[in-house]
Design an enzyme around this catalytic site. Structure first.
Site, PDB file in Angstrom:
ATOM      1  N   ASP A  16       0.788  -1.266   0.014  1.00  0.00           N
ATOM      2  CA  ASP A  16       0.079  -0.116   0.041  1.00  0.00           C
ATOM      3  C   ASP A  16       0.881   1.358   0.014  1.00  0.00           C
ATOM      4  OD1 ASP A  16      -1.787   2.028   0.590  1.00  0.00           O
ATOM      5  OD2 ASP A  16      -2.076   1.624   2.453  1.00  0.00           O
ATOM      6  N   ASN A  44      -0.426   4.740  -0.163  1.00  0.00           N
ATOM      7  CA  ASN A  44      -1.125   5.711   0.365  1.00  0.00           C
ATOM      8  C   ASN A  44      -1.573   5.520   1.593  1.00  0.00           C
ATOM      9  OD1 ASN A  44      -3.123   4.111  -0.527  1.00  0.00           O
ATOM     10  ND2 ASN A  44      -3.924   5.918  -2.002  1.00  0.00           N
ATOM     11  N   ASP A  56      -4.302   3.679   2.769  1.00  0.00           N
ATOM     12  CA  ASP A  56      -5.589   3.577   2.906  1.00  0.00           C
ATOM     13  C   ASP A  56      -5.895   1.946   3.151  1.00  0.00           C
ATOM     14  OD1 ASP A  56      -5.019   2.256   0.337  1.00  0.00           O
ATOM     15  OD2 ASP A  56      -6.575   3.064  -0.655  1.00  0.00           O
ATOM     16  N   ASP A  64      -1.602  -1.482  -3.826  1.00  0.00           N
ATOM     17  CA  ASP A  64      -2.148  -0.598  -5.101  1.00  0.00           C
ATOM     18  C   ASP A  64      -0.972  -0.503  -6.123  1.00  0.00           C
ATOM     19  OD1 ASP A  64      -0.236   1.569  -3.993  1.00  0.00           O
ATOM     20  OD2 ASP A  64      -1.683   2.120  -2.687  1.00  0.00           O
ATOM     21  N   ASP A  68      -8.800 -16.336 -16.787  1.00  0.00           N
ATOM     22  CA  ASP A  68      -9.663 -16.686 -15.666  1.00  0.00           C
ATOM     23  C   ASP A  68     -10.621 -17.540 -16.290  1.00  0.00           C
ATOM     24  OD1 ASP A  68     -10.365 -16.316 -12.999  1.00  0.00           O
ATOM     25  OD2 ASP A  68     -12.239 -15.675 -13.588  1.00  0.00           O
ATOM     26  N   GLU A  92      -6.453 -20.646 -16.961  1.00  0.00           N
ATOM     27  CA  GLU A  92      -6.943 -21.224 -15.887  1.00  0.00           C
ATOM     28  C   GLU A  92      -7.920 -22.384 -16.365  1.00  0.00           C
ATOM     29  OE1 GLU A  92      -8.881 -20.526 -11.285  1.00  0.00           O
ATOM     30  OE2 GLU A  92      -9.509 -19.523 -12.761  1.00  0.00           O
TER      31      GLU A  92
HETATM   32  O1  TEU Z   1     -11.191 -19.194  -9.915  1.00  0.00           O
HETATM   33  C1  TEU Z   1     -11.919 -20.053 -10.270  1.00  0.00           C
HETATM   34  C2  TEU Z   1     -11.738 -20.945  -9.328  1.00  0.00           C
HETATM   35  O2  TEU Z   1     -11.778 -22.060  -9.587  1.00  0.00           O
HETATM   36  C3  TEU Z   1     -11.993 -21.080  -7.848  1.00  0.00           C
HETATM   37  O3  TEU Z   1     -13.124 -19.869  -7.562  1.00  0.00           O
HETATM   38  C4  TEU Z   1     -12.455 -21.996  -7.271  1.00  0.00           C
HETATM   39  O4  TEU Z   1     -13.681 -22.596  -7.551  1.00  0.00           O
HETATM   40  C5  TEU Z   1     -12.504 -21.949  -5.630  1.00  0.00           C
HETATM   41  O5  TEU Z   1     -11.232 -21.298  -5.363  1.00  0.00           O
HETATM   42  C6  TEU Z   1     -12.507 -23.343  -5.145  1.00  0.00           C
HETATM   43  O6  TEU Z   1     -12.156 -23.272  -3.814  1.00  0.00           O
HETATM   44  C7  TEU Z   1     -10.913 -17.963 -10.655  1.00  0.00           C
HETATM   45  C8  TEU Z   1     -10.057 -17.008  -9.773  1.00  0.00           C
HETATM   46  O7  TEU Z   1      -8.868 -17.242  -9.629  1.00  0.00           O
HETATM   47  C9  TEU Z   1     -10.814 -16.770  -8.474  1.00  0.00           C
HETATM   48  O8  TEU Z   1     -10.247 -15.971  -7.677  1.00  0.00           O
HETATM   49  C10 TEU Z   1     -12.141 -16.324  -8.834  1.00  0.00           C
HETATM   50  O9  TEU Z   1     -13.057 -15.980  -7.581  1.00  0.00           O
HETATM   51  C11 TEU Z   1     -13.075 -16.894  -9.755  1.00  0.00           C
HETATM   52  O10 TEU Z   1     -12.317 -17.329 -11.029  1.00  0.00           O
HETATM   53  C12 TEU Z   1     -14.349 -16.303 -10.360  1.00  0.00           C
HETATM   54  O11 TEU Z   1     -13.761 -15.363 -11.307  1.00  0.00           O
HETATM   55 CA    CA Z   2      -3.652   2.015  -1.406  1.00  0.00          CA
END
Ligand code: TEU
Ligand code: CA
Length: 580
Positions: free
Chosen positions: A51, A53, A55, A59, A229, A281
């Site tokens: 961080d 600043n 808060d 960041d 993601d 992922e």
């Molecule tokens: O993660 C998908 C995912 O597999 C996790 O949410 C999983 O279901 C969970 O950790 C099981 O315990 C991705 C991102 O890495 C995560 O941070 C997000 O919450 C999710 O997608 C939704 O965007």
């Molecule tokens: Ca900050």
């Protein structure tokens, strides 16, 4: 054989890399050499890194102020968690505007300074691409929910209810139904994650064009790629049949009919025009299925995060007691599934999983450092691009959560409502699991020094509490100690970077069944290495299988100089690398 010292070995190895990089671009065992295969990636979770600043929220200027720390660790690529404008229902994984920086994190100018600082240090930046869903506050969804005739209606999945309930029986990853009834049009929208994360309809070509457009926006700024993601969930069967009894919803969500078609289109339209690194992922994709996404001839993504390793460490949000042979099986299966046309990631932790040393090692005072070094060795001597999660290079540990009030994560809070408030599970049992599996274990602030709140922030109240062990576990203390976990990571990253066999070499587990010792070879042409690690607090006298004899000790976490022998006297949690 005469005992050689380290220096001559380096001379042998470095020139071979230097010579090949200009001329031959394929390794002895058939790998096309690329920068992203040879990179070591460091994951920054921006909210918890630094961080600037006061808060209480990490960041972008905070990250910029720590670039020297990352450069001297030796990592080449930084993966920045979502930095986009977001109401933070799921800590930035719910994006309101893809072309704007989250206000709490700074401005676009701050981002440009960060990117320039990274390039100046000859590092690269990949950013999180979250395009399976948006925030419900994204302009597209604000429009979409207005009326059935809205031009953005088809950007999302809207369906009428069935028998007074949701369109089908899909569960959300974050508890409850994956469908939410919206009163304005009296239809349901799909959200595989939180209610505030409606799923985009990738079957709509306009959605795909808009996504490709925002990707180009960031690539044209100079970012070097994306971590994508839940990319395996983007294609859905629009008929939304019910899950059948016994069907695993994750596998069903990941088996959409057009996944590969869309990834190939994205590659053709966007990725192939830039020199980038992509990592998807890959929920719901087995190790065997991995080449379907990463085989270079298919032109989809460079590599994925497989959940095989996650499924070893936990059972959803429940603790799982794993064994070493189970862990080893992941790497053998991976080696069997992927040939030289495919590449993969090596990771043991991230922002969705508990701390590395608490999960796969031993976080007691006696064994925390030795076991963190063993895990660093595993991470950095396997075939695949290693991903280090922030703080793991310090051996940071899980958090001693006592009550649900200490947890911020929506996944845990929703599960508490669904299971504890309905008395399906006791609060004690739930919190016991949380101490081992909560995503917030890894999201506590980085421990920079021994001052209040670990030097993460000058605020009295960081957004998530600092782990109480920061006075002994912090970067300043570790930088001052040549034997620290940090310096071990630093030395091993350097060793890996100059040792092609550790990057591209063939992998063979010499003793898959041994419950305490993990021993494998990495072989590339004449270069042969043996990695030996104890995954146990017990000392072990270990006879190498077959006629294998350890050669010269070239890297170690321990004190022994033993080498050129078939029998090793290993300490608890010790790692050694031999040249054969
Ligand atoms: O993660 C998908 C995912 O597999 C996790 O949410 C999983 O279901 C969970 O950790 C099981 O315990 C991705 C991102 O890495 C995560 O941070 C997000 O919450 C999710 O997608 C939704 O965007
Ligand atoms: Ca900050």
């Amino acid at each position: 054989m005469p005992r050689r010292r380290l220096a001559p070995i380096l001379l042998l190895v470095i020139p071979s890399l230097a010579q090949t990089s200009h001329t031959i671009s394929v390794t002895d065992n058939g790998y096309r050499r690329t920068w992203w295969k040879e990179a070591v990636v460091y994951q920054v979770y921006p909210r918890s890194f630094k961080d600037s600043n006061g808060d209480g929220i990490g960041d972008i200027p905070g990250i910029t102020s720590k670039l020297e720390y990352l450069r001297s660790l030796g990592v080449n690529v930084i993966w920045l968690g979502p930095h986009y404008d977001s109401p933070n229902a799921d800590m930035g994984y719910d994006i309101r505007d893809y072309r704007k920086v989250m206000t709490e994190f700074g401005t676009m100018a701050d981002f440009d300074v960060l990117l320039a600082g990274i390039k100046q240090r000859h590092m690269k930046l990949i950013i999180d691409l979250v395009v399976n869903h948006t925030s419900d506050e994204h302009r597209w969804f604000v429009e979409s929910r207005k009326s059935k005739a809205n031009p953005y209606r088809d950007y999302y999945f809207w369906r009428p209810g069935k028998n007074g309930g949701p369109p089908n029986n899909f569960p959300s990853f974050f508890s409850g139904s994956a469908w939410q009834l919206d009163p304005t049009t009296n239809e349901y929208y799909l959200h595989l994650f939180a209610v505030k994360q409606p799923d985009l309809n990738w079957d709509n070509p306009k959605v795909r064009q808009d996504v490709y457009g925002l990707m180009k926006f960031w690539l044209d700024k100079g970012v070097d790629g994306f971590r994508m993601d839940v990319i395996t969930l983007i294609s859905k069967n629009p008929a939304f049949p019910d899950l059948k009894p016994g069907q695993n919803f994750v596998d069903v969500y990941a088996s959409g009919p057009h996944l590969h078609e869309y990834l190939q289109e994205m590659n053709r339209d966007v990725l192939s025009h830039y020199d980038v690194m992509t990592v998807g992922e890959a929920l719901g994709i087995s190790l065997k299925q991995t080449p379907l996404i990463v085989d270079e001839r298919r032109k989809e993504l460079n590599m994925i995060f497989n959940f095989a390793i996650v499924n070893v460490m936990r059972q959803g949000r429940h603790i799982r007691h794993w064994t070493l042979p189970e862990l080893k099986a992941v790497y053998s299966e991976q080696a069997a599934a992927l040939d030289a046309h495919s590449w993969n990631t090596i990771f043991l932790s991230n922002h969705d999983n508990p701390r590395l040393v608490s999960t796969f090692g031993n976080d007691s005072a006696r064994w925390r450092e030795p076991s963190a070094k063993v895990l660093a060795t595993l991470l950095l001597t396997q075939r695949g691009t290693p991903f280090i999660y922030q703080g793991d290079e310090l051996g940071m540990t899980n958090f001693p959560f006592k009550t649900i009030a200490e947890i911020e994560d929506i996944e845990a809070k929703n599960a508490w409502k669904a299971d504890v408030e309905t008395r399906k599970e006791t609060a004690d049992a739930f919190m016991d699991d949380m101490r081992h599996t909560s995503r917030d274990n890894s999201r506590t602030p980085m421990q920079w020094d021994a001052t209040e709140n670990a030097g993460f922030t000058t605020s009295r109240s960081p957004w998530l509490a600092v782990n109480p062990n920061y006075k002994s576990i912090n970067a300043t203390a570790e930088l001052a100690d040549p034997n620290s976990v940090y310096h071990y990571f630093q030395r091993l990253i350097a060793f890996r970077s100059r040792t092609p066999a550790l990057i591209y070499g063939d992998y063979k587990d010499l003793n898959p069944g041994d419950p305490k010792v993990f021993v494998y070879t990495r072989v590339l042409g004449p270069e042969r290495y043996l990695v030996v690690m104890t995954f146990s607090a017990d000392a072990v006298t270990y006879k190498l299988p077959g006629h294998v004899r350890a050669g010269e000790l070239v890297f170690t976490s321990g004190a022994s100089h033993e080498g050129h022998t078939g029998t090793l006297h290993l300490s608890g949690w010790e790692a050694r690398i031999y040249r054969l």
